[in-house]
Scaffold this motif. Structure first.
Motif, PDB file in Angstrom:
ATOM      1  N   MET A 137       0.812  -1.195   0.000  1.00 37.92           N
ATOM      2  CA  MET A 137       0.000   0.000   0.000  1.00 37.92           C
ATOM      3  C   MET A 137       0.858   1.263   0.000  1.00 37.92           C
ATOM      4  O   MET A 137       0.461   2.253  -0.583  1.00 37.92           O
ATOM      5  N   LEU A 138       1.995   1.196   0.684  1.00 39.71           N
ATOM      6  CA  LEU A 138       2.838   2.387   0.748  1.00 39.71           C
ATOM      7  C   LEU A 138       3.488   2.697  -0.596  1.00 39.71           C
ATOM      8  O   LEU A 138       3.753   3.857  -0.890  1.00 39.71           O
ATOM      9  N   ILE A 139       3.732   1.661  -1.402  1.00 36.96           N
ATOM     10  CA  ILE A 139       4.272   1.905  -2.737  1.00 36.96           C
ATOM     11  C   ILE A 139       3.241   2.660  -3.571  1.00 36.96           C
ATOM     12  O   ILE A 139       3.573   3.636  -4.259  1.00 36.96           O
ATOM     13  N   ALA A 140       1.985   2.247  -3.486  1.00 39.62           N
ATOM     14  CA  ALA A 140       0.920   2.959  -4.212  1.00 39.62           C
ATOM     15  C   ALA A 140       0.794   4.383  -3.694  1.00 39.62           C
ATOM     16  O   ALA A 140       0.612   5.325  -4.486  1.00 39.62           O
ATOM     17  N   ALA A 141       0.894   4.571  -2.391  1.00 38.20           N
ATOM     18  CA  ALA A 141       0.832   5.921  -1.813  1.00 38.20           C
ATOM     19  C   ALA A 141       1.955   6.783  -2.366  1.00 38.20           C
ATOM     20  O   ALA A 141       1.741   7.952  -2.724  1.00 38.20           O
ATOM     21  N   ALA A 142       3.146   6.217  -2.448  1.00 38.96           N
ATOM     22  CA  ALA A 142       4.290   6.976  -2.964  1.00 38.96           C
ATOM     23  C   ALA A 142       4.113   7.307  -4.445  1.00 38.96           C
ATOM     24  O   ALA A 142       4.418   8.423  -4.879  1.00 38.96           O
TER      25      ALA A 142
ATOM     26  N   PHE B  10      -4.106   5.617   0.380  1.00 40.29           N
ATOM     27  CA  PHE B  10      -3.154   4.503   0.489  1.00 40.29           C
ATOM     28  C   PHE B  10      -2.200   4.693   1.679  1.00 40.29           C
ATOM     29  O   PHE B  10      -1.816   3.726   2.315  1.00 40.29           O
ATOM     30  N   SER B  11      -1.830   5.926   1.950  1.00 40.04           N
ATOM     31  CA  SER B  11      -0.969   6.197   3.123  1.00 40.04           C
ATOM     32  C   SER B  11      -1.669   5.793   4.410  1.00 40.04           C
ATOM     33  O   SER B  11      -1.087   5.146   5.276  1.00 40.04           O
ATOM     34  N   LEU B  12      -2.940   6.175   4.521  1.00 40.72           N
ATOM     35  CA  LEU B  12      -3.674   5.871   5.741  1.00 40.72           C
ATOM     36  C   LEU B  12      -3.984   4.388   5.866  1.00 40.72           C
ATOM     37  O   LEU B  12      -3.983   3.838   6.977  1.00 40.72           O
ATOM     38  N   LEU B  13      -4.208   3.704   4.754  1.00 43.47           N
ATOM     39  CA  LEU B  13      -4.464   2.256   4.785  1.00 43.47           C
ATOM     40  C   LEU B  13      -3.196   1.456   5.043  1.00 43.47           C
ATOM     41  O   LEU B  13      -3.261   0.354   5.581  1.00 43.47           O
ATOM     42  N   GLY B  14      -2.051   2.033   4.650  1.00 42.03           N
ATOM     43  CA  GLY B  14      -0.796   1.301   4.767  1.00 42.03           C
ATOM     44  C   GLY B  14      -0.128   1.406   6.111  1.00 42.03           C
ATOM     45  O   GLY B  14       0.865   0.740   6.356  1.00 42.03           O
ATOM     46  N   THR B  15      -0.660   2.231   6.999  1.00 37.14           N
ATOM     47  CA  THR B  15      -0.005   2.388   8.312  1.00 37.14           C
ATOM     48  C   THR B  15      -0.752   1.663   9.396  1.00 37.14           C
ATOM     49  O   THR B  15      -1.845   1.224   9.250  1.00 37.14           O
TER      50      THR B  15
END
Length: 126
Positions: free
Chosen positions: A1-6, A121-126
């Protein structure tokens, strides 16, 4: 998810940089007036404000980009914090834009869409 956020943060930064170009460097151009649905007198009367606003977009673009660099470099807390803050600011600016003039809904979607996806995606990935 963090890759998508980035990835979406990079896209949001590119969009913010594009707005910087329009607002600070190309405000008097007819193409820019068409993007913002301005009439000739409005463009010249608001040039100084647009110039300043463009730099806000530039600083948000730099912040999002730096957040991605920090994330990739292994500093997840600082990178996510910076990415989340800058993309939230971009999204909120897009909401303000569409609330101020419904005719700018498409422009607001361009401005806020990638930022919203990065933020989600940032919020889902943390």
């Amino acid at each position: 998810m963090l890759i998508a956020a980035a990835i979406f943060a990079v896209v949001a930064a590119a969009v913010a940089f594009y707005f910087f170009m329009l607002e600070s460097l190309r405000w008097a151009e007819p193409e820019t007036a068409a993007v913002f649905q301005l009439r000739g007198a409005n463009a010249s009367a608001t040039a100084q404000l647009a110039y300043n606003l463009g730099f806000y977009n530039l600083f948000l673009a730099v912040g999002a980009g730096l957040g991605v660099v920090l994330l990739v470099a292994g500093n997840a807390v600082a990178g996510l914090t910076l990415m989340t803050f800058t993309t939230a600011c971009m999204l909120l600016a897009a909401v303000v834009l569409v609330l101020s003039d419904r005719r700018l809904g498409r422009l607001s979607l361009v401005q806020g869409g990638p930022a919203a996806l990065s933020l989600a995606f940032s919020l889902l990935g943390t």
